[in-house]
Each structure stands twice: as C-alpha cells, then as structure tokens.
Design an enzyme around this catalytic site. Structure first.
Site, PDB file in Angstrom:
ATOM      1  NE  ARG A 107      11.557  13.475  21.884  1.00 48.91           N
ATOM      2  CZ  ARG A 107      12.008  14.375  22.734  1.00 48.91           C
ATOM      3  NH1 ARG A 107      11.240  14.802  23.713  1.00 48.91           N
ATOM      4  NH2 ARG A 107      13.228  14.843  22.611  1.00 48.91           N
ATOM      5  CE  LYS A 129      -0.731   3.274   5.288  1.00 43.50           C
ATOM      6  NZ  LYS A 129      -0.863   2.903   3.865  1.00 43.50           N
ATOM      7  CD  GLU A 171     -10.408   5.834  -1.982  1.00 43.23           C
ATOM      8  OE1 GLU A 171     -10.328   4.629  -1.691  1.00 43.23           O
ATOM      9  OE2 GLU A 171      -9.470   6.477  -2.489  1.00 43.23           O
ATOM     10  CE  LYS A 213      -8.071   3.445   5.843  1.00 47.20           C
ATOM     11  NZ  LYS A 213      -7.628   4.609   5.136  1.00 47.20           N
ATOM     12  CD  GLU A 223      -0.002  -0.341   2.732  1.00 47.63           C
ATOM     13  OE1 GLU A 223      -0.556   0.659   3.207  1.00 47.63           O
ATOM     14  OE2 GLU A 223       0.423  -0.416   1.565  1.00 47.63           O
ATOM     15  NE  ARG A 227      -3.529   0.976   6.311  1.00 47.95           N
ATOM     16  CZ  ARG A 227      -3.519   1.901   7.242  1.00 47.95           C
ATOM     17  NH1 ARG A 227      -3.052   1.628   8.440  1.00 47.95           N
ATOM     18  NH2 ARG A 227      -3.962   3.118   6.990  1.00 47.95           N
ATOM     19  CG  ASN A 231      -2.667   0.758  -1.538  1.00 49.36           C
ATOM     20  OD1 ASN A 231      -3.152   1.781  -1.041  1.00 49.36           O
ATOM     21  ND2 ASN A 231      -1.580   0.178  -1.055  1.00 49.36           N
ATOM     22  CG  HIS A 234      -5.627   3.829  -4.403  1.00 48.69           C
ATOM     23  ND1 HIS A 234      -6.830   3.168  -4.374  1.00 48.69           N
ATOM     24  CD2 HIS A 234      -5.807   4.953  -3.654  1.00 48.69           C
ATOM     25  CE1 HIS A 234      -7.698   3.859  -3.644  1.00 48.69           C
ATOM     26  NE2 HIS A 234      -7.108   4.951  -3.192  1.00 48.69           N
ATOM     27  CG  HIS A 238      -1.539   7.077  -6.229  1.00 49.18           C
ATOM     28  ND1 HIS A 238      -1.052   6.297  -5.212  1.00 49.18           N
ATOM     29  CD2 HIS A 238      -2.551   7.803  -5.675  1.00 49.18           C
ATOM     30  CE1 HIS A 238      -1.741   6.531  -4.106  1.00 49.18           C
ATOM     31  NE2 HIS A 238      -2.655   7.437  -4.356  1.00 49.18           N
ATOM     32  CG  HIS A 248      -7.537  10.275  -4.510  1.00 51.46           C
ATOM     33  ND1 HIS A 248      -6.324   9.697  -4.792  1.00 51.46           N
ATOM     34  CD2 HIS A 248      -8.185   9.399  -3.682  1.00 51.46           C
ATOM     35  CE1 HIS A 248      -6.222   8.541  -4.152  1.00 51.46           C
ATOM     36  NE2 HIS A 248      -7.341   8.343  -3.467  1.00 51.46           N
TER      37      HIS A 248
HETATM   38  N1  GLY Z   1      -5.007   8.279   7.143  1.00 49.54           N
HETATM   39  C1  GLY Z   1      -5.352   7.376   6.135  1.00 49.54           C
HETATM   40  C2  GLY Z   1      -4.951   5.995   6.395  1.00 49.54           C
HETATM   41  O1  GLY Z   1      -4.399   5.689   7.429  1.00 49.54           O
HETATM   42  O2  GLY Z   1      -5.173   5.144   5.552  1.00 49.54           O
END
Ligand code: GLY
Length: 341
Positions: A107, A129, A171, A213, A223, A227, A231, A234, A238, A248
């Site tokens: 956990r 993320k 990026e 960022k 997000e 946030r 993208n 993207h 993608h 990418h």
């Molecule tokens: N790990 C990438 C992000 O949080 O955008």
C-alpha cells in the site's frame, strides 16, 4: 545545481538538476533498492550494481501489469518492507512503472527517481502520475503519488542515443509554447548549445521546463482543468504514435505544429507564431510534418479517448505562451483533420 520543490496534497518532491547526482546514492537513508532500466544498468553498471537492483525491461511493450507483478515478486524475495526506499532509475517508462510499484506494494513504500533521459527529466519523472498500459491503451492503470525526490542527472544524458535525446526537445518546446514565450526565444537563440549538450544551456532548459511543469501540477495535480494544457500536441501525437514507428517526441512535435496551425485557423495566433514553433521543431531535428491519413488519425483519437460521440478537449494556443483548453465536437474534429493532414 538547481533545486525546485513541488508541493501537492498527496506529497512533496524535491527536484534537483545537476551533474553527477547519482554519486549521492550512498548518502540515502535507508540504503535504497533500485528498480533500474535494463539498458541503463548495463551502461552504468559501475554506478548502480553495488545496490540490490531489479532490472526493469525496456520498451513500451513491457509497460504492463505482468512487469509490475514480476517486480512485486522480486521485492518479496528481497524482503522489502514499508521502511524501505525504492528508487526508479531510467527514463519515463521505468519511472512510471517504479512509481506504480512503489505506490501499490504494501500500500506504499517511499520512493524517488533518478531520471536518465531528457524526456524523463523535463516531463515524465515529474508530476506523480505513475502507471502501466493495458491492451495497448496507454497509462490505463495507475496512481497519482509524488516521489520524495527526482534527480535529473545531466551527466547521464551524454550516453543517450542521439534520436532519444532529440525526442526530449519536443516537450521542452511545448513548455515555451504553452506557458513562456521568453523561453521560446531562449530556445531559438540556444538550440545549437542544447543539441551539443552544453551544460549551461542544459541546466537552464531542464530547470525552466521542470519549473513550468511543477507550477502547473501544483495548481491542478488531479488534472481537473489547468493540467490538461500539458497535453498540447499530444492528442494528435498519441494518434500518430499508434500508427507510425516514431518516438514520442517526434509524434508530439508533429502534433504541436498541427495544433498551432489549428490555432491559427481559429484566429488565435498568427502565421509567424506558427512558423516560430515549426522552425524550432525543425532546428531541433524533429519532424514538423508527416504524411498522415486523416481518417486513421481521427479513429485513433477516438480510441485513445474512448469516445464515440460528443466532443474532445483540445489544447490550442491563444497567443504564444498561453495555452487554452477548447471543447471541439468530434464531428468538427473530423473535418479539421482533413484540412490539417
Ligand atoms: N509522471 C508524469 C506526470 O505526472 O505527468
């Protein structure tokens, strides 16, 4: 060395940008267990092999629950418990998998990253993320949990494959386009230094990108709104990645130029603004255009967003350095792609 702090409701991250940061490993308490990209481990065996290491297989095809399960089993063998410290070492794939493993094993076990690619240092290792793909759908399973630290070790970039290094520049251009027109100008003036891995330029570029960022993630970690601007390029990028054998950053570069052109069509930016982005992309050695089938790109966008009807959130530029989220009906997007491709 530059330091940036990300503070969010789910945790704080200390981000350090500089050279030879990996030599700090012996100072960590407790001594870490490393989850290391297999290629990074063979390239930098001297730096990492004296620690318990679990090799993370490289390649997008290995960003799966099977890899996660394999790592859980290795952690059991190493008797990792909640007082341990896990450190993901590698590019975005490795840190995404390592972060997911650390946020779910027992956990949650404390974790940090040593980011070894340009794309990872400016983007993938920052923001919390973490996750894996499912049946080819990107990042379908995951968590948002911040690493305790991210070390962006610029000295490790020297051993990156050229194409992979250049891919990370997409990026970087994105951050200028969405948030900081002055940074776009800096990139225009210093692109050759960036391509030559000039350490002063790299420090400025990685620090500025990470700071942008961090600023966006701090304001909207989950997000819900702001946030989404990260993208930019993207949505189409993608869709290109699903179709073509491109990296990418290459797909994002094409996606950004197309999104900029769409912004121009909507009278949000000028032709010379589009040219600035397109010229930066080309100066970096990234593709600004590619022959694409608009019907296939449209289908891929729908699949990626799991959308059948309604509309899509598309990131556009309302002036350089100012990204906005616009809702575009899918029926309209189909026509737009026809004009753009
Ligand atoms: N790990 C990438 C992000 O949080 O955008």
């Amino acid at each position: 060395m530059h330091q940036i702090k990300l503070t969010t409701p789910t945790g704080d991250t200390d981000i350090d940008v500089g050279e030879l940061l990996s030599v700090r490993l012996p100072g960590l308490d407790p001594s870490p267990i490393l989850l290391v990209d297999e290629n990074v481990l063979s390239r930098h065996n001297d730096l990492f092999s004296q620690y318990p290491c679990i090799e993370v297989p490289s390649g997008e095809g290995n960003k799966t629950l099977q890899t996660v399960e394999y790592i859980y089993r290795e952690l059991v063998k190493l008797e990792v418990d909640r007082s341990s410290l896990l450190v993901g070492v590698g590019g975005g794939l490795t840190t995404d998998v390592a972060g997911f493993v650390a946020s779910t094993y027992l956990r949650e076990v404390r974790f940090g990253f040593i980011s070894t690619t340009l794309l990872g240092q400016v983007d993938a290792s920052i923001g919390g993320k973490n996750g894996v793909n499912l049946d080819g759908y990107k990042n379908m399973i995951g968590t948002i949990r911040q690493p305790s630290f991210v070390w962006c070790d610029l000295s490790l970039l020297k051993s990156l494959a050229r194409k992979e290094y250049v891919s990370g520049i997409a990026e970087i251009i994105k951050y200028g386009a969405i948030r900081d027109v002055g940074f776009l100008q800096y990139l225009k003036d210093h692109m050759s230094g960036l391509l030559e891995l000039d350490i002063g330029v790299l420090e400025k570029v990685v620090t500025t990108s990470a700071t942008i960022k961090v600023d966006v993630v701090r304001k909207d970690e989950k997000e819900s709104d702001l946030r989404k601007i990260l993208n930019f390029g993207h949505t189409i990028g993608h869709a290109i990645e699903r179709e073509k054998k491109v990296l990418h950053g290459e797909a994002v570069a094409i996606g950004m130029v197309m999104a900029a052109k769409l912004s121009q069509t909507m009278d949000l930016i000028s032709g010379s603004d589009v040219d600035l982005i397109s010229d930066l992309v080309s100066a970096a050695g990234l593709p600004a255009h590619m022959e694409l089938d608009p019907a296939v790109i449209f289908q891929n966008i729908r699949k990626d967003k799991k959308k059948s009807g309604e509309s899509i959130h598309f990131i556009l530029l309302e002036g350089l350095g100012n990204a906005v989220v616009k809702s575009i009906p899918l029926s309209e997007l189909k026509k737009i792609l026809h004009d753009l491709c």
